[in-house]
Design a protein around this motif. Structure first.
Motif: not given
Length: 965
Positions: A646-655
């Motif tokens: 989805a292009g949401r890299h900061s959320r991907a990093r947190a998970h």
């Protein structure tokens, strides 16, 4: 010292400050074995290495001298005792105290004398005082040291390090000092420490068992390792379970406990036995057990007064893990079994037969599985069993029954269930009360169940040991098949994926004729292995075998999942698409985490990224709420990947950060590798080249040997994206072209590259961009053609954005603006600052190079703001460089752009900006013209420019007027 960076830094600052005339003190508090002594040794060595003018005074407290006033000061100051002159009124009282005569009636002059002596010694050079085991010092010495330490500071070049045990109570005589608390080693540091202790051929299962029992305490780890024979260390002989410990630190702790009254040692044994099985010691349970043993309520008082035990709420805790181990393993086996028997009776509550002696055997004992704390009580009963008495089918069945009714949602509960089922298997006889073959099957089944829980508790090698025992038993194919299933899943999560596929396929063949439901489960795991490898043919073959296995209960979600994926993977999207969409409809009412994760995979295959995010979020919530705990890191992996899509890299990093911690804790190395790959991609977006390289390297350490195609491809893609962010399109294209390829692939949108088939189309736009900027338009056009075919069959909302952007990159100046406008229209349907910024950056570059700097500025400002919102630092630097090239003021970011050049590139750039030709630059810097040409092309790429005029403008905007002669 491993894992002590913070402590070493604090000590280095203290020592450095003292040598600079900024004296001070630190009170180091730590459990025995955590390395306080090693830290003081390091401090003394560092202080002496810093210069020959310093003096180090050291002392260690000894329990035998605690009652001798000023014996501690005497040991510390003995090398300089003659400096405390008896005829000097400042130090006369201190001199008399150091003579160890009668204690002075007034301690004030002694307290004042120590700072005076330190001042005199400091006149000759820096001074370091190191006092270890200060809790054993006599009270007058501790009072004097605390008094002097609180008065150290500028301009006195004196540092004091005082180490004392951390037993929960602050020493009032040392109050007011800055405290440095040493904590147990983390998993990585403990592993590194243990690797230095063990022989190179040590069995990994031994390493895991030591780490589990050592609790991050280096001293305890040393003792545990020393207690094992060479044959046990290498795995030639089995490990005792649990591990005993008989090293010097344990013997010292046992000697300390031996001084306590017998009734107190009995209570300590009960407390330690409670910890061995329950991980905690409840005061009310211990009180009932103590009463059953005939102990009064004051039995713990001597231990409390000596600092061995302390009460925290309704729990009793040992001051440190060494004392707890000594209290348990320092007692004879029969006393340990009696303690477990008493705890079992205390947990079960009042019942018939409580009048029996505490030391009675098992005969006639009521297992009482339904009582409160039933599982823990049964485990204590099993621990009290005499090995020579052999099987106890009744107790074994009770343990297995309660364990099967207990749901585990965390690692601790999984560990308890693994222990219960292992004990149940040990108590199951050869015939189990059912006849030989059936009884052996029961035992194997319980060992297999114990292995499942041991793995979920983060003990994969313990799980393997249990499975190896189960595999040696002669059992029916159904039992063998379930054992091979667990072994295959363990290999899938922690080992070589191709091996896992073979084991799971074998399990399915064994189970198919008797248990088709479990056989399908084995094959579903086999499809995971085939997908991870990138084996489309193997994946489809497993799907076909699942379809052949019919079960009484209908499962439309699974049926459409298999048939739909099989159709899509053979290119029949018209047939498979509707089936996969029905899977998403069925999943709307689904609750099982595993089934939700499979539906999430389907959502990504059809391109419904929003549905994938929703399904993976629900799977994570379900796994956290109801278990199994082992699914949580995998759910986080799937969720992080959907955030990337989805292009949401900061959320991907947190998970991914959360998932990495949980994967490590639960022994899932392959899952950890996938989380590292996601973190590499997030770091590439953020412009953190070091973090990107570190995570990509960590992913590759397991992805390559274990055959993890998705993780390996994602890690390389991340490195290429990092290259793009730092203006290195040639390097990016060189990484991506082998992954994506240029020839036709097996599926729509895939090419002939070595990368995983599920990622080739997704990485293609990056290859188009890198190749176009590197001047390789042929490769860019081939990659675009493959990507266009994939875009035609996916619902991924990001695909139209990428397609229009890639076409604009390769279009002429007349067509590009319309294609960029089309990409921006598609951005309205997605929420990704990073992708919006990339589109605007490329659009702005095209406008500037088309000699429209005014139009480019607004577009580039949008790109800069988008990159700043999502924390894409290197990409923001590119936007700033482009803005400067349009004539806009550089602002604060200008010097940072030049920081992206190597020193040699910067020298060449300055020469060129002065008007020198390539040949002139080569003569000036003593290099070849070809080298200058190579570096200059990299400079242009890094700064996002195309001409020498632009280079001069960028250097001027950055305020760089220097040149190299």
């Amino acid at each position: 010292m491993h894992g002590a960076n913070t402590a070493r830094k604090a000590v280095a600052e203290l020592i450095g400050g003292a040598r600079a005339g900024r004296g001070g003190a630190l009170l180091v508090r730590a459990e025995p074995g955590l390395g306080a002594g090693a830290l003081l040794d390091h401090a003394a060595a560092s202080f002496e290495q810093a210069g020959p003018d310093g003096t180090v005074l050291r002392a260690r407290g000894v329990a035998a001298e605690t009652a001798v006033p000023y014996s501690g000061l005497h040991a510390l100051l003995r090398p300089v005792a003659d400096r405390a002159a008896p005829d000097d009124p400042r130090t006369a009282a201190l001199a008399r105290a150091l003579a160890l005569g009668a204690a002075p009636a007034d301690e004030g002059p002694v307290l004042a004398g120590l700072p005076a002596l330190l001042h005199d010694l400091a006149d000759e050079g820096p001074l370091l005082l190191c006092v270890d085991d200060a809790h054993h010092l006599d009270a007058p010495s501790r009072r004097a040291l605390g008094f002097a330490a609180r008065r150290l500071g500028p301009p006195l070049p004196v540092a004091m390090l005082v180490a004392a045990h951390r037993d929960g109570a602050e020493d009032p005589l040392l109050a007011g000092l800055p405290v440095l608390a040493l904590e147990p080693l983390g998993a990585a540091a403990a592993g590194a420490f243990l690797d230095e202790l063990l022989p190179v051929d040590a069995d990994p299962a031994v390493r895991e068992a030591l780490l589990h029992s050592g609790g991050g305490n280096p001293g305890l780890l040393t003792d545990l390792a020393a207690s094992l024979t060479p044959a046990q260390l290498t795995g030639a002989e089995p490990l005792p379970h649990p591990l005993p410990a008989t090293g010097p630190r344990l013997r010292s702790a046992a000697a300390e406990l031996a001084e306590l009254p017998e009734r107190t040692r009995t209570l300590l044994l009960l407390t330690a036995a409670a910890y061995e099985l329950g991980g905690t010691a409840d005061c009310s349970t211990l009180a009932r057990a103590a009463a059953l043993a005939g102990l009064g309520p004051d039995g713990a008082d001597p231990a409390r007064s000596r600092g061995v035990l302390r009460c925290e709420g309704d729990r009793l805790r040992f001051a440190n893990s060494l004392l707890r181990h000594a209290a348990y393993w320092g007692e004879p086996p029969e006393r340990r079994r009696t303690a477990h028997r008493l705890l079992a009776r205390a947990l079960e509550g009042p019942r018939a037969g409580d009048g029996a002696r505490a030391g009675d055997g098992r005969s006639g004992e009521d297992v009482n599985a339904g009582a409160p704390h039933g599982l823990l009580a049964l485990r204590h009963r099993a621990a009290a069993a005499l090995p020579q008495e052999g099987a106890d089918p009744e107790l074994a069945d009770a343990l297995a029954a309660v364990a099967s009714d207990t749901t585990a949602t965390d690692e601790h509960t999984h560990a308890e269930l693994a222990d219960a089922l292992w004990r149940s298997a040990e108590l199951t006889g050869a015939d189990g009360g059912f006849g030989g073959a059936q009884g052996t099957g029961v035992r194997a089944a319980r060992l297999t169940a114990a292995a499942e829980h041991a793995w979920s508790a983060g003990r994969p090698y313990r799980a393997l040991a249990l499975l190896d025992r189960a595999r040696t038993l002669p059992v029916h194919d159904t039992v063998r098949g379930r054992t091979e299933l667990v072994r295959g899943v363990l290999e899938l999560r922690n080992g070589v994926v191709t091996d896992a596929h073979e084991l799971l396929s074998y399990a399915a063949r064994l189970l198919g004729p008797y248990d088709p439901h479990t056989a399908r489960r084995a094959l579903l795991h086999a499809t995971e292995a085939a997908w991870a490898i990138g084996d489309i043919a193997g994946f489809r073959a497993d799907l076909a075998r699942i379809a052949e296995l019919r079960t009484p209960a209908e499962d439309p979600l699974l049926d459409d999942y298999c048939a739909g994926l099989d159709a899509v993977l053979c290119g029949d999207i018209d047939r498979g698409g509707p089936m996969l969409l029905r899977v998403l409809e069925y999943a709307a009412g689904e609750r099982q985490p595993w089934r939700l994760l499979r539906a999430g995979i389907v959502a990504l295959v059809v391109g419904d990224v929003a549905a994938a995010h929703d399904l993976n979020t629900r799977a994570l919530a379900g796994a956290r709420a109801c278990g199994p705990a082992a699914v949580v890191p995998q759910a986080l992996e799937h969720l992080a990947y959907s955030e990337l899509r989805a292009g949401r890299h900061s959320r991907a990093r947190a998970h991914a950060e959360d998932g990495l911690r949980r994967a490590r804790r639960s022994g899932q190395r392959n899952c950890a590798a996938h989380h590292h790959a996601v973190l590499a991609m997030a770091a590439a977006v953020e412009g953190d080249a070091a973090a990107c390289a570190g995570h990509a390297r960590a992913a590759g350490e397991d992805a390559g040997p274990h055959g993890l195609g998705v993780a390996a491809t994602l890690a390389q893609w991340a490195l290429a994206r990092c290259d793009m962010g730092h203006g290195r399109p040639h390097e990016a294209a060189a990484r991506l072209e082998p992954l994506v390829g240029t020839g036709p692939g097996e599926l729509p949108g895939t090419a002939s590259g070595r990368g995983h088939f599920a990622l080739q189309a997704l990485a293609a736009p990056c290859l188009v961009e890198a190749a176009a900027q590197a001047g390789d338009r042929l490769t860019a056009r081939d990659a675009l053609a493959h990507f266009a075919r994939w875009t035609a069959v996916t619902a991924d909302p990001m695909a139209p954005v990428h397609l229009a952007r890639c076409r604009a990159l390769l279009a002429g100046p007349e067509e590009a603006p319309e294609l960029f406008a089309r990409a921006l229209e598609a951005h309205a349907r997605i929420d990704s600052d990073f992708e919006y910024g990339r589109t605007q950056l490329l659009h702005g570059k095209a406008l500037r190079r088309g000699r429209r700097p005014g139009a480019a500025r607004g577009v580039l400002r949008d790109a800069l703001l988008a990159f700043e919102r999502c924390g894409a630092r290197s990409w923001a630097d590119q936007a700033r460089a482009e803005l400067r090239a349009t004539g806009e003021a550089a602002g604060q970011g200008a010097p940072r752009v030049l920081g992206r050049l190597t020193p040699q590139q910067l020298r060449i750039a300055r020469c060129v900006a002065e008007g020198a030709t390539n040949r002139e630059v080569a003569l000036r810097l003593s290099v070849s013209p070809r080298t200058v040409d190579h570096h200059l092309r990299n400079v242009f790429a890094a700064l996002g420019i195309r001409s020498r005029v632009e280079l001069t403008r960028v250097l001027a905007a950055a305020g760089d007027g220097r040149h190299d002669g």
